[in-house]
Scaffold this active site. Sequence first.
Site, PDB file in Angstrom:
ATOM      1  N   ARG A  94       0.853  -1.189   0.000  1.00 22.01           N
ATOM      2  CA  ARG A  94       0.000   0.000   0.000  1.00 22.01           C
ATOM      3  C   ARG A  94       0.891   1.242   0.000  1.00 22.01           C
ATOM      4  O   ARG A  94       1.714   1.410   0.894  1.00 22.01           O
ATOM      5  CB  ARG A  94      -0.895   0.009   1.244  1.00 22.01           C
ATOM      6  CG  ARG A  94      -1.688   1.281   1.427  1.00 22.01           C
ATOM      7  CD  ARG A  94      -2.643   1.201   2.617  1.00 22.01           C
ATOM      8  NE  ARG A  94      -3.342   2.457   2.776  1.00 22.01           N
ATOM      9  CZ  ARG A  94      -3.134   3.330   3.757  1.00 22.01           C
ATOM     10  NH1 ARG A  94      -2.282   3.071   4.724  1.00 22.01           N
ATOM     11  NH2 ARG A  94      -3.797   4.465   3.798  1.00 22.01           N
ATOM     12  N   HIS A 109      -2.558  11.067   1.096  1.00 19.83           N
ATOM     13  CA  HIS A 109      -2.016  10.822   2.434  1.00 19.83           C
ATOM     14  C   HIS A 109      -1.354  12.130   2.898  1.00 19.83           C
ATOM     15  O   HIS A 109      -0.153  12.204   3.081  1.00 19.83           O
ATOM     16  CB  HIS A 109      -1.043   9.646   2.400  1.00 19.83           C
ATOM     17  CG  HIS A 109      -0.776   9.006   3.740  1.00 19.83           C
ATOM     18  ND1 HIS A 109      -0.958   7.654   3.984  1.00 19.83           N
ATOM     19  CD2 HIS A 109      -0.326   9.522   4.906  1.00 19.83           C
ATOM     20  CE1 HIS A 109      -0.625   7.372   5.230  1.00 19.83           C
ATOM     21  NE2 HIS A 109      -0.237   8.490   5.824  1.00 19.83           N
ATOM     22  N   GLU A 123      -7.019   8.580   6.577  1.00 20.72           N
ATOM     23  CA  GLU A 123      -7.240   9.220   7.871  1.00 20.72           C
ATOM     24  C   GLU A 123      -7.640  10.691   7.772  1.00 20.72           C
ATOM     25  O   GLU A 123      -6.899  11.583   8.214  1.00 20.72           O
ATOM     26  CB  GLU A 123      -5.992   9.090   8.744  1.00 20.72           C
ATOM     27  CG  GLU A 123      -5.593   7.664   8.998  1.00 20.72           C
ATOM     28  CD  GLU A 123      -4.503   7.523  10.057  1.00 20.72           C
ATOM     29  OE1 GLU A 123      -3.949   8.546  10.486  1.00 20.72           O
ATOM     30  OE2 GLU A 123      -4.225   6.390  10.453  1.00 20.72           O
ATOM     31  N   ASN A 180      -7.142   1.756  10.099  1.00 19.68           N
ATOM     32  CA  ASN A 180      -5.798   1.968  10.641  1.00 19.68           C
ATOM     33  C   ASN A 180      -5.921   1.943  12.157  1.00 19.68           C
ATOM     34  O   ASN A 180      -6.749   2.665  12.722  1.00 19.68           O
ATOM     35  CB  ASN A 180      -5.236   3.327  10.213  1.00 19.68           C
ATOM     36  CG  ASN A 180      -5.025   3.426   8.709  1.00 19.68           C
ATOM     37  OD1 ASN A 180      -5.260   2.470   7.965  1.00 19.68           O
ATOM     38  ND2 ASN A 180      -4.569   4.572   8.261  1.00 19.68           N
ATOM     39  N   TYR A 214      -3.747   1.778  15.988  1.00 15.23           N
ATOM     40  CA  TYR A 214      -2.513   1.768  16.785  1.00 15.23           C
ATOM     41  C   TYR A 214      -2.786   1.542  18.260  1.00 15.23           C
ATOM     42  O   TYR A 214      -2.175   0.692  18.897  1.00 15.23           O
ATOM     43  CB  TYR A 214      -1.727   3.069  16.569  1.00 15.23           C
ATOM     44  CG  TYR A 214      -1.187   3.171  15.154  1.00 15.23           C
ATOM     45  CD1 TYR A 214       0.035   2.610  14.830  1.00 15.23           C
ATOM     46  CD2 TYR A 214      -1.938   3.759  14.135  1.00 15.23           C
ATOM     47  CE1 TYR A 214       0.519   2.646  13.530  1.00 15.23           C
ATOM     48  CE2 TYR A 214      -1.459   3.806  12.827  1.00 15.23           C
ATOM     49  CZ  TYR A 214      -0.237   3.245  12.541  1.00 15.23           C
ATOM     50  OH  TYR A 214       0.231   3.266  11.251  1.00 15.23           O
ATOM     51  N   GLU A 274      -3.351  -0.096   8.158  1.00 16.76           N
ATOM     52  CA  GLU A 274      -2.142   0.244   8.934  1.00 16.76           C
ATOM     53  C   GLU A 274      -2.254  -0.359  10.320  1.00 16.76           C
ATOM     54  O   GLU A 274      -3.315  -0.277  10.955  1.00 16.76           O
ATOM     55  CB  GLU A 274      -1.972   1.760   9.123  1.00 16.76           C
ATOM     56  CG  GLU A 274      -1.536   2.504   7.897  1.00 16.76           C
ATOM     57  CD  GLU A 274      -1.357   3.998   8.156  1.00 16.76           C
ATOM     58  OE1 GLU A 274      -1.074   4.394   9.301  1.00 16.76           O
ATOM     59  OE2 GLU A 274      -1.513   4.757   7.181  1.00 16.76           O
TER      60      GLU A 274
HETATM   61  C1  GBH Z   1      -0.851   7.026  10.983  1.00 18.21           C
HETATM   62  O1  GBH Z   1      -1.462   8.034  11.703  1.00 18.21           O
HETATM   63  C2  GBH Z   1      -0.449   7.592   9.657  1.00 18.21           C
HETATM   64  O2  GBH Z   1      -1.364   7.252   8.655  1.00 18.21           O
HETATM   65  C3  GBH Z   1       0.953   7.282   9.243  1.00 18.21           C
HETATM   66  O3  GBH Z   1       1.330   8.114   8.187  1.00 18.21           O
HETATM   67  C4  GBH Z   1       1.850   7.414  10.440  1.00 18.21           C
HETATM   68  O4  GBH Z   1       3.207   7.301  10.087  1.00 18.21           O
HETATM   69  C5  GBH Z   1       1.460   6.341  11.412  1.00 18.21           C
HETATM   70  O5  GBH Z   1       0.118   6.419  11.750  1.00 18.21           O
HETATM   71  C6  GBH Z   1       2.252   6.365  12.711  1.00 18.21           C
HETATM   72  O6  GBH Z   1       2.019   7.523  13.434  1.00 18.21           O
HETATM   73  O7  GBH Z   1      -4.624  13.677  19.623  1.00 18.21           O
HETATM   74  O8  GBH Z   1      -2.666  14.715  18.672  1.00 18.21           O
HETATM   75  O9  GBH Z   1      -2.409  13.088  20.420  1.00 18.21           O
HETATM   76  C7  GBH Z   1      -1.515   7.919  13.089  1.00 18.21           C
HETATM   77  C8  GBH Z   1      -2.858   8.247  13.644  1.00 18.21           C
HETATM   78  C9  GBH Z   1      -4.207   9.204  15.269  1.00 18.21           C
HETATM   79  C10 GBH Z   1      -1.904   8.896  15.814  1.00 18.21           C
HETATM   80  C11 GBH Z   1      -4.332  10.179  16.397  1.00 18.21           C
HETATM   81  C12 GBH Z   1      -2.017   9.903  16.928  1.00 18.21           C
HETATM   82  C13 GBH Z   1      -3.511  10.952  18.529  1.00 18.21           C
HETATM   83  C14 GBH Z   1      -3.091  12.297  18.051  1.00 18.21           C
HETATM   84  N1  GBH Z   1      -2.876   9.107  14.780  1.00 18.21           N
HETATM   85  N2  GBH Z   1      -3.359   9.963  17.438  1.00 18.21           N
HETATM   86  S1  GBH Z   1      -3.221  13.530  19.286  1.00 18.21           S
END
Ligand code: GBH
Length: 473
Positions: free
Chosen positions: A80, A124, A169, A298, A300, A375
Site C-alpha cells: 500500500r 495521504h 485518515e 488503521n 494503533y 495500517e
Molecule cells: C498514521 O497516523 C499515519 O497514517 C501514518 O502516516 C503514520 O506514520 C502512522 O500512523 C504512525 O504515526 O490527539 O494529537 O495526540 C496515526 C494516527 C491518530 C496517531 C491520532 C495519533 C492521537 C493524536 N494518529 N493519534 S493527538
Amino acid sequence: MPEPKTVAFPRDFLWGAATSAYQIEGAVAEGGRTPSIWDTFSHTPGKIAGGDTGDIAVDHYHRYRDDVALMARLGLKAYRFSVSWPRVQPGGRGPASQAGLDFYRGLVDELLAHGITPALTLYHWDLPQELEDAGGWPERETALRFAEYAQLVGEALGDRVRQWMTLNEPWCSAFLGYASGVHAPGRTDPRAALRAAHHLNLAHGLGAQALRSVLPAGARVGISLNSQVVRPLTQDPADLAAARRIDDLACGIFHGPMLHGAYPETLLEATRPVTDWNHVRSGDLAAIAQPLDLIGLNYYTPELVSSAATQPEGPRADGHGDSPYSPWPGSEDVVFHRTPGEQTDMGWTVDPDGLYELIMRYSREAPGVPLYITENGAAYPDKVDGDGRVHDPERIAYLHSHLSAVHRAVTDGADVRGYYLWSLMDNFEWAYGYGKRFGAVYVDYATLDRIPKSSAHWYGEAARTGRLPSVEA
Ligand code: GBH
C-alpha cells in the site's frame, strides 16, 4: 479438540506493508513536483522534531526498484503506497505531469512483475501548497479539485491497480491540520477544522464517483479511516457521554455520512457552539454516501476518556499532541487518560483487543463491506547490533498479538481480507521526524542502506506460509 499451535489465515489473505509518499519519496523538486503543505510545514522552524524534513526522506523515488525487490525477497504479497498529488498534478490544478505519473507507472509495473498486489491511496496528507493558499480543506473548492485529481490518476493507473483508497485518515487532515495544528498546514481554528472534515468527506464522495467513471470493472474503491477505539474511564453517565462525543468526532463524523447518509445528531448538537454546519449543501450527503467496496482500518492504540466533571485533573499531554490547542472542537473539556499497559516508543499503549473491537464494530456497521487493516504497527528505538543485524522482539510481539486479534475477528465472522503492516521501512514520522522508527526494515539515515529487522523476516514467513510463526522465531 485442543487449539492448534499456529493460527492459519484464509488462503487468499493479503499480507502487505504500507508507506506514504511524503514519508519515503524525497526528490521533492524533481519531475516538475511543486511543494505540498508538508514541504512548507517541515521547513517552518519549530514544527518538526530535530528540524527534519522530507526533502530526501529515504530516497524511495530513486530506490524504488531495490525496495520492491526487497519486499519480494521478504515474501510480501501486497504493498500500500500513496500518490503525491503535487507530483502528478503540479499546483493541484490543470494538466497531469507525465514525469510524475511515470514514476508511479514504473513502481506499479515493478510490483506486478514481482507478483505484489498494489493498493493505492490518493491522498495521504500532502495537499498542493497552492490549494492551501486558496483556502485549503476548509474551502469547498478543494474537494472539487480532489475529484479532478482522482480522475486523472484513475485514467493513468486504472489499467494496473485494482485497489483504490481515496483518503488516508481524514481525521488527521482535518483536526491535527486545522485544529491542534501539530500537522500541516498547522492552523488552530476549530470551526475551520469542522469545515475541513466535511470537505474531506465530500472529496471522498466526489473522488469515488470520478474514479468509478474511469476505472475498469472489478476495481474496488474505498477509504482508510483511523477510527479510534474510544473507551470511557468509568460507567458514570458523564464519562459515557464524554466517550460518545469523542467517538462522534473521531468516527461518526466520517462514517455517519459515508455509511448512514447523515452526520450523527449528537455530533451536530455538541458542535453547535463552533459551527452551524451551513457549509453542508443540499446534495452533499448523497454525494458522500457512495457505496464502498472496501473499508481500510488503521489502528494503533485505544483512547481512554472521562468527563472533566468526574476527573478534573486536566488532560494528559498526548490527547493534544504537543499543542496547547485541542483537536476536538466543542469537546475540548474531555480528559484523555493513559490506557494501562506496556507502551511503544510513541507512548501508545499496546492493546490488541482494541483492534478486535474495531473490526467487529465495522463488521456490524458496514455489513457486507470487505475490511482491510490498512495500517497497524509500532515504533521502537531499534538499532544495529554488533552482528550487523537489527533485533526487534518487541515489534514481533506486537505484530503477533495484533495479527492474532485479526484472526480472532475472522474466526468470529468478520470479513477481513488483508493486513498492511505500518511500515515497510523506517521513514519521516511527521511531527516526530526521523526520531521514531516504525519500519520492519531498518534505514541507516547516514547511508540510506536498508537492513531488514528480525520482524521483517518474521512477518515475511507469515506472508509466505499464511500462519503466524512463534514469537521466539
Ligand atoms: C498514521 O497516523 C499515519 O497514517 C501514518 O502516516 C503514520 O506514520 C502512522 O500512523 C504512525 O504515526 O490527539 O494529537 O495526540 C496515526 C494516527 C491518530 C496517531 C491520532 C495519533 C492521537 C493524536 N494518529 N493519534 S493527538
